[in-house]
Design a protein around this motif. Structure first.
Motif, PDB file in Angstrom:
ATOM      1  N   SER A 296       1.757   6.459  -7.069  1.00 15.43           N
ATOM      2  CA  SER A 296       0.630   7.001  -7.821  1.00 15.43           C
ATOM      3  C   SER A 296      -0.266   7.981  -7.074  1.00 15.43           C
ATOM      4  O   SER A 296      -1.079   8.653  -7.701  1.00 15.43           O
TER       5      SER A 296
ATOM      6  N   TYR B  86       0.915   4.097  -2.949  1.00 15.94           N
ATOM      7  CA  TYR B  86       0.689   5.522  -2.680  1.00 15.94           C
ATOM      8  C   TYR B  86       1.899   6.358  -3.107  1.00 15.94           C
ATOM      9  O   TYR B  86       1.737   7.437  -3.672  1.00 15.94           O
TER      10      TYR B  86
ATOM     11  N   ASN C 102      -5.405   3.636   5.021  1.00 18.56           N
ATOM     12  CA  ASN C 102      -6.185   4.726   4.453  1.00 18.56           C
ATOM     13  C   ASN C 102      -5.197   5.790   3.967  1.00 18.56           C
ATOM     14  O   ASN C 102      -3.983   5.649   4.141  1.00 18.56           O
ATOM     15  N   GLU C 103      -5.697   6.840   3.365  1.00 19.33           N
ATOM     16  CA  GLU C 103      -4.817   7.845   2.765  1.00 19.33           C
ATOM     17  C   GLU C 103      -3.905   8.504   3.795  1.00 19.33           C
ATOM     18  O   GLU C 103      -2.714   8.694   3.535  1.00 19.33           O
TER      19      GLU C 103
ATOM     20  N   ASP D  53       0.830  -1.210   0.000  1.00 23.62           N
ATOM     21  CA  ASP D  53       0.000   0.000   0.000  1.00 23.62           C
ATOM     22  C   ASP D  53       0.866   1.262   0.000  1.00 23.62           C
ATOM     23  O   ASP D  53       0.576   2.223  -0.709  1.00 23.62           O
TER      24      ASP D  53
ATOM     25  N   ASN E 164      -2.711   7.115  -5.666  1.00 29.19           N
ATOM     26  CA  ASN E 164      -4.028   6.557  -5.915  1.00 29.19           C
ATOM     27  C   ASN E 164      -4.509   5.812  -4.672  1.00 29.19           C
ATOM     28  O   ASN E 164      -3.966   4.780  -4.310  1.00 29.19           O
ATOM     29  N   THR E 165      -5.536   6.323  -4.027  1.00 32.93           N
ATOM     30  CA  THR E 165      -6.039   5.707  -2.800  1.00 32.93           C
ATOM     31  C   THR E 165      -7.061   4.603  -3.065  1.00 32.93           C
ATOM     32  O   THR E 165      -7.335   3.804  -2.180  1.00 32.93           O
ATOM     33  N   SER E 166      -7.578   4.523  -4.277  1.00 31.20           N
ATOM     34  CA  SER E 166      -8.588   3.496  -4.575  1.00 31.20           C
ATOM     35  C   SER E 166      -7.982   2.094  -4.599  1.00 31.20           C
ATOM     36  O   SER E 166      -8.716   1.120  -4.468  1.00 31.20           O
ATOM     37  N   CYS E 167      -6.687   1.976  -4.724  1.00 29.09           N
ATOM     38  CA  CYS E 167      -6.027   0.670  -4.763  1.00 29.09           C
ATOM     39  C   CYS E 167      -5.482   0.228  -3.403  1.00 29.09           C
ATOM     40  O   CYS E 167      -4.923  -0.851  -3.285  1.00 29.09           O
TER      41      CYS E 167
ATOM     42  N   GLU F 275      -5.402  -1.419   0.099  1.00 31.71           N
ATOM     43  CA  GLU F 275      -6.156  -2.504   0.719  1.00 31.71           C
ATOM     44  C   GLU F 275      -6.200  -2.399   2.241  1.00 31.71           C
ATOM     45  O   GLU F 275      -7.204  -2.738   2.857  1.00 31.71           O
TER      46      GLU F 275
END
Length: 175
Positions: free
Chosen positions: A76, A73, A86-87, A69, A78-81, A83
């Motif tokens: 990218s 981050y 959290n951000e 994770d 990108n927080t949608s990937c 698992e």
């Protein structure tokens, strides 16, 4: 099982205890101690995991997922990937790890996972793996290769001529 263990009240800590797992917060705290190179803290945690009967293979897998994770981050934003993290949690690691360090830590854990199959006890291997993770984190001052080059200038001086070495050979003769 959990309800029988906990007296008909469902609690996350009871689930973690029954299945010998550590909380996400504990795993993040362990990674923070590793990143801060707090060896005594890390060793105390490992000893506690062993004494509590924590599932070391699962803990190793979970550390890998957290590092994955962090890498996602870092690469990218990108927080949608994500698992596990959290951000805000991913962002907190971004301040202390670079992509190369994260990749090195992932490689160390993946090697340990493979090696777990070849040892009779995974505890010593887990301990060594965690200590390797600590060394994967670079020290701030030694990161900059340019500083090292500037601090160590090359001097083009001829080396002194080496003198020949005379030796005497003694043979051990038995009579």
């Amino acid at each position: 099982q959990v309800l029988a263990y906990s007296g008909n009240k469902l609690d996350v800590q009871d689930i973690l205890d029954i299945f010998a797992l550590e909380s996400k917060e504990e795993k993040i705290s362990l990674l923070n101690a590793i990143i801060q190179k707090d060896v005594s803290n890390v060793l105390e945690r490992i000893n506690r995991y062993v004494s509590l009967g924590t599932d070391i293979k699962r803990l190793t897998d979970d550390l890998l997922l957290i590092l994955k994770d962090i890498l996602i981050y870092q690469s990218s934003r990108n927080t949608s990937c994500l698992e596990v993290l959290n951000e805000q949690e991913a962002q907190a690691f971004f301040k202390y790890l670079d992509i190369d360090e994260t990749l090195k830590m992932i490689d160390i854990i993946m090697t340990a996972q493979k090696d777990y199959k070849n040892v009779s006890s995974i505890i010593p291997l887990f301990q060594v793996t965690i200590l390797k993770l600590i060394t994967a984190k670079k020290d701030g001052a030694s990161d900059n290769k340019e500083e090292v080059k500037i601090a160590t200038p090359v001097v083009n001086k001829p080396l002194p001529k080496a003198e020949p070495i005379q030796t005497t050979l003694f043979l051990d003769r038995k009579s």
